[in-house]
Design a protein around this motif. Sequence first.
Motif, mmCIF file in Angstrom:
data_model
loop_
_atom_site.group_PDB
_atom_site.id
_atom_site.type_symbol
_atom_site.label_atom_id
_atom_site.label_comp_id
_atom_site.label_asym_id
_atom_site.label_seq_id
_atom_site.Cartn_x
_atom_site.Cartn_y
_atom_site.Cartn_z
ATOM 1 N N LYS A 190 -12.584 10.185 1.626
ATOM 2 C CA LYS A 190 -12.080 9.180 2.572
ATOM 3 C C LYS A 190 -10.799 8.560 2.038
ATOM 4 O O LYS A 190 -9.810 9.241 1.874
ATOM 5 N N ASP A 191 -10.810 7.267 1.739
ATOM 6 C CA ASP A 191 -9.609 6.569 1.275
ATOM 7 C C ASP A 191 -9.504 6.534 -0.251
ATOM 8 O O ASP A 191 -8.617 5.879 -0.786
ATOM 9 N N GLU A 192 -10.398 7.217 -0.948
ATOM 10 C CA GLU A 192 -10.375 7.199 -2.401
ATOM 11 C C GLU A 192 -9.696 8.469 -2.920
ATOM 12 O O GLU A 192 -9.945 9.563 -2.429
ATOM 13 N N GLY B 39 -9.537 3.183 -1.940
ATOM 14 C CA GLY B 39 -9.553 2.739 -0.551
ATOM 15 C C GLY B 39 -8.428 1.771 -0.253
ATOM 16 O O GLY B 39 -7.279 1.985 -0.635
ATOM 17 N N ASN B 40 -8.772 0.705 0.384
ATOM 18 C CA ASN B 40 -7.802 -0.337 0.701
ATOM 19 C C ASN B 40 -7.882 -1.484 -0.290
ATOM 20 O O ASN B 40 -7.306 -2.549 -0.057
ATOM 21 N N GLN C 196 1.102 3.998 -3.089
ATOM 22 C CA GLN C 196 0.662 5.375 -2.854
ATOM 23 C C GLN C 196 1.787 6.358 -3.177
ATOM 24 O O GLN C 196 1.566 7.382 -3.827
ATOM 25 N N ARG D 73 0.816 -1.218 0.000
ATOM 26 C CA ARG D 73 0.000 0.000 0.000
ATOM 27 C C ARG D 73 0.851 1.269 0.000
ATOM 28 O O ARG D 73 0.679 2.156 -0.856
#
Length: 185
Positions: A120-122, A146-147, A96, A92
Amino acid sequence: MKYLIRITFGVALLSALVSSSLCAETPAPGYVDFGKFSPPAAGGEFIEVNINNNLISMVARLGEKSEPEIAGLLRGLQAIRVNVIGLNEENRAELQNRIKAIRSQLDAQGWERIVTAQKKDEDVGVYIKTRGEEAVQGVVVTVIDGNKEAVLVNIVGDIKPEKLAVIGERFNIEPLKKIGGEQKK
């Protein structure tokens, strides 16, 4: 003496061939090198699609009668690259950081960011490289979903903006619809 002349001529010819092949491999202005990706060690999702201009031309020729607008767009494309990599704890942070570096590279090279969406995570970024007002030379889409996954897309070619709207309409991609709508004004 004749042997030495033949050897010299052979070396010169070989050098010319090698240097011309190196020049021929200069990437198109809309091409972005994302680097190599490996499947996640834990066995997560991994998709890699590389379509070159030969296959694109073949598909355009096949669709000329049934989808002339799409075939017209495809004729201007040189390459399509899609990478989807499943995210896990091991990869991850690296992915990123890689996407952040790609975005910085695009900004430094004069690409225009046309979409920024964060929730959020997007995290989504869409960039285009243009040749004046005439055409789009490349499109890059970077997504961290996201994740779940990281997605990188690079479309390379000579694309008229109004043709991007056709693709946006056909596949319901809002940013591409807007590009074409701005051109109609």
